[in-house]
Design an enzyme around this catalytic site. Sequence first.
Site, PDB file in Angstrom:
ATOM      1  N   ARG A  53       0.812  -1.229   0.000  1.00 38.84           N
ATOM      2  CA  ARG A  53       0.000   0.000   0.000  1.00 38.84           C
ATOM      3  C   ARG A  53       0.843   1.277   0.000  1.00 38.84           C
ATOM      4  NH1 ARG A  53      -3.035  -3.647  -0.917  1.00 38.84           N
ATOM      5  NH2 ARG A  53      -5.074  -4.027   0.039  1.00 38.84           N
TER       6      ARG A  53
ATOM      7  N   CYS B 260     -10.692  -0.994   3.411  1.00 39.96           N
ATOM      8  CA  CYS B 260     -10.114  -1.317   4.717  1.00 39.96           C
ATOM      9  C   CYS B 260      -9.525  -0.060   5.329  1.00 39.96           C
ATOM     10  CB  CYS B 260      -9.037  -2.388   4.568  1.00 39.96           C
ATOM     11  SG  CYS B 260      -9.748  -4.022   4.341  1.00 39.96           S
TER      12      CYS B 260
ATOM     13  N   GLU C 222      -4.713   2.765   6.970  1.00 36.42           N
ATOM     14  CA  GLU C 222      -4.363   2.624   5.551  1.00 36.42           C
ATOM     15  C   GLU C 222      -4.956   3.793   4.775  1.00 36.42           C
ATOM     16  OE1 GLU C 222      -6.203   0.479   1.855  1.00 36.42           O
ATOM     17  OE2 GLU C 222      -5.539  -1.029   3.277  1.00 36.42           O
TER      18      GLU C 222
HETATM   19  N1  EPU Z   1     -11.688 -11.763   9.401  1.00 38.58           N
HETATM   20  C1  EPU Z   1     -12.374 -11.902  10.580  1.00 38.58           C
HETATM   21  N2  EPU Z   1     -13.305 -10.967  10.901  1.00 38.58           N
HETATM   22  C2  EPU Z   1     -13.577  -9.900  10.100  1.00 38.58           C
HETATM   23  C3  EPU Z   1     -12.849  -9.744   8.905  1.00 38.58           C
HETATM   24  C4  EPU Z   1     -11.906 -10.712   8.578  1.00 38.58           C
HETATM   25  O1  EPU Z   1     -12.161 -12.845  11.341  1.00 38.58           O
HETATM   26  O2  EPU Z   1     -14.438  -9.078  10.459  1.00 38.58           O
HETATM   27  C5  EPU Z   1     -10.705 -12.796   9.035  1.00 38.58           C
HETATM   28  C6  EPU Z   1     -11.149 -13.552   7.779  1.00 38.58           C
HETATM   29  O3  EPU Z   1     -11.998 -14.629   8.123  1.00 38.58           O
HETATM   30  C7  EPU Z   1      -9.838 -14.007   7.215  1.00 38.58           C
HETATM   31  C8  EPU Z   1      -8.862 -12.910   7.585  1.00 38.58           C
HETATM   32  O4  EPU Z   1      -9.481 -12.187   8.661  1.00 38.58           O
HETATM   33  O5  EPU Z   1      -9.427 -15.203   7.818  1.00 38.58           O
HETATM   34  C9  EPU Z   1      -8.512 -11.986   6.428  1.00 38.58           C
HETATM   35  O6  EPU Z   1      -9.705 -11.379   5.913  1.00 38.58           O
HETATM   36  P1  EPU Z   1      -9.902 -11.063   4.356  1.00 38.58           P
HETATM   37  O7  EPU Z   1      -9.692 -12.292   3.544  1.00 38.58           O
HETATM   38  O8  EPU Z   1     -11.191 -10.339   4.222  1.00 38.58           O
HETATM   39  O9  EPU Z   1      -8.699 -10.149   3.966  1.00 38.58           O
HETATM   40  P2  EPU Z   1      -8.176  -8.823   4.631  1.00 38.58           P
HETATM   41  O10 EPU Z   1      -6.734  -9.050   4.937  1.00 38.58           O
HETATM   42  O11 EPU Z   1      -9.039  -8.343   5.726  1.00 38.58           O
HETATM   43  C10 EPU Z   1      -7.296  -7.778   2.398  1.00 38.58           C
HETATM   44  C11 EPU Z   1      -7.156  -6.358   1.940  1.00 38.58           C
HETATM   45  C12 EPU Z   1      -8.415  -5.913   1.207  1.00 38.58           C
HETATM   46  C13 EPU Z   1      -8.725  -6.857   0.062  1.00 38.58           C
HETATM   47  C14 EPU Z   1      -8.910  -8.268   0.666  1.00 38.58           C
HETATM   48  C15 EPU Z   1      -9.242  -9.308  -0.368  1.00 38.58           C
HETATM   49  C16 EPU Z   1      -5.801  -5.014   3.508  1.00 38.58           C
HETATM   50  C17 EPU Z   1      -5.839  -4.093   4.679  1.00 38.58           C
HETATM   51  N3  EPU Z   1      -6.990  -5.473   3.083  1.00 38.58           N
HETATM   52  O12 EPU Z   1      -8.294  -7.780   3.411  1.00 38.58           O
HETATM   53  O13 EPU Z   1      -8.150  -4.629   0.674  1.00 38.58           O
HETATM   54  O14 EPU Z   1      -9.906  -6.470  -0.623  1.00 38.58           O
HETATM   55  O15 EPU Z   1      -7.672  -8.623   1.322  1.00 38.58           O
HETATM   56  O16 EPU Z   1      -8.166  -9.579  -1.177  1.00 38.58           O
HETATM   57  O17 EPU Z   1      -4.736  -5.295   2.988  1.00 38.58           O
HETATM   58  C18 EPU Z   1      -8.304  -2.306   1.107  1.00 38.58           C
HETATM   59  O18 EPU Z   1      -7.071  -2.314   1.130  1.00 38.58           O
HETATM   60  O19 EPU Z   1      -8.968  -1.260   1.235  1.00 38.58           O
HETATM   61  C19 EPU Z   1      -8.997  -3.563   0.959  1.00 38.58           C
HETATM   62  C20 EPU Z   1     -10.316  -3.669   1.068  1.00 38.58           C
END
Ligand code: EPU
Length: 319
Positions: free
Chosen positions: A186, A237, A307
Amino acid sequence: MSTAFMRSWDEVAAALRATVSPESAVRREEILATRTTLRVGGAARILAEPAGEADLATILQRTAAAGVPVIMLGRGSNLLVPDAGVDAVVISLGHPAWQRFAPEADGRVRVGAGLRLKNLCGLATKAGLVGFEFLEGIPGNVGGALRMNAGAMGGWMFDVVDEVRVMSREGIARTYAKAEMHVDYRHCAELETAIALEAVLRPARVAPGEDEAIRRQIDAYRDKRHHSQPREPSAGCIFKNPTGDSAGRLIDQAGLKGERIGGAEVSTVHANFIVNRGGATAADVIALVRRVRARVQEARGVTLEPEVLLYGGDWRKEL
Ligand code: EPU
């Protein structure tokens, strides 16, 4: 404003209007909330939409000479605009001149900074360019995605970048090869000050017959996103993932889903999203960011870093 010959924002606007072509727009007190996905925040003292590189260079040179701050606005999907707005010339590359999509003979494609990622994906699909599918659901344009090294579904913008043409704050254009740029999660150091004009992207492969397969991949990503991310207005996010962990999981485990301040709420679908439930102010969002950060620090000993950019401001003064 430390300027000898431009004493007020009206004078800055008048001076800019007098030097750019009639196709470029220069407006005073333009509301930014409607230009962001979170839909909060005040106005830009001046919003400029240059119709091409020459006018952009003129705006940059005039404002630099007069000591007037300038900030770029992309698709507004990763920003929190303060309620008081921003004391700056906000530059948006919304004019069609910035929306180029030009496949080159060697299979690469040249794209303008103002082109939306969604349109990029649609055009790439039709052209049989494989490898851009992960960008489809990111609500950004090319310039913003480069600036933030936007990512989703395991891919990053810079995975597909070969070179980026930029303009310096002084209005000088140059091209960087990807290897010359300092890119991270990012983050892209060069684009903290320089402005992305266009990029040359490299597809994984060119396969004109595969448009159906590309579409299926895009649909699969879209389904995944629909199930795991909220539909209400948000800035994506809100915190970066700490190394080796997930901010969403940490916030969820701290019991913060549904936590609310004014119109801002920690999403019940994905805890790393703050959604606007209607009528949220930037102050509501900032207060909620502060509360979530303090609770996760208390419960898990992890300090989350935002972020989302505090537009024209500095999070360190707010947290
Ligand atoms: N999780 C929870 N509770 C929640 C949300 C997530 O337990 O409320 C757990 C999920 O079950 C999973 C893990 O956390 O095991 C990761 O969650 P997710 O797959 O949704 O990915 P993330 O790391 O939260 C990242 C990016 C997103 C992108 C998604 C999908 C960041 C900060 N976020 O989210 O990017 O869309 O992967 O690829 O890097 C953004 O940067 O604005 C953004 C939305």
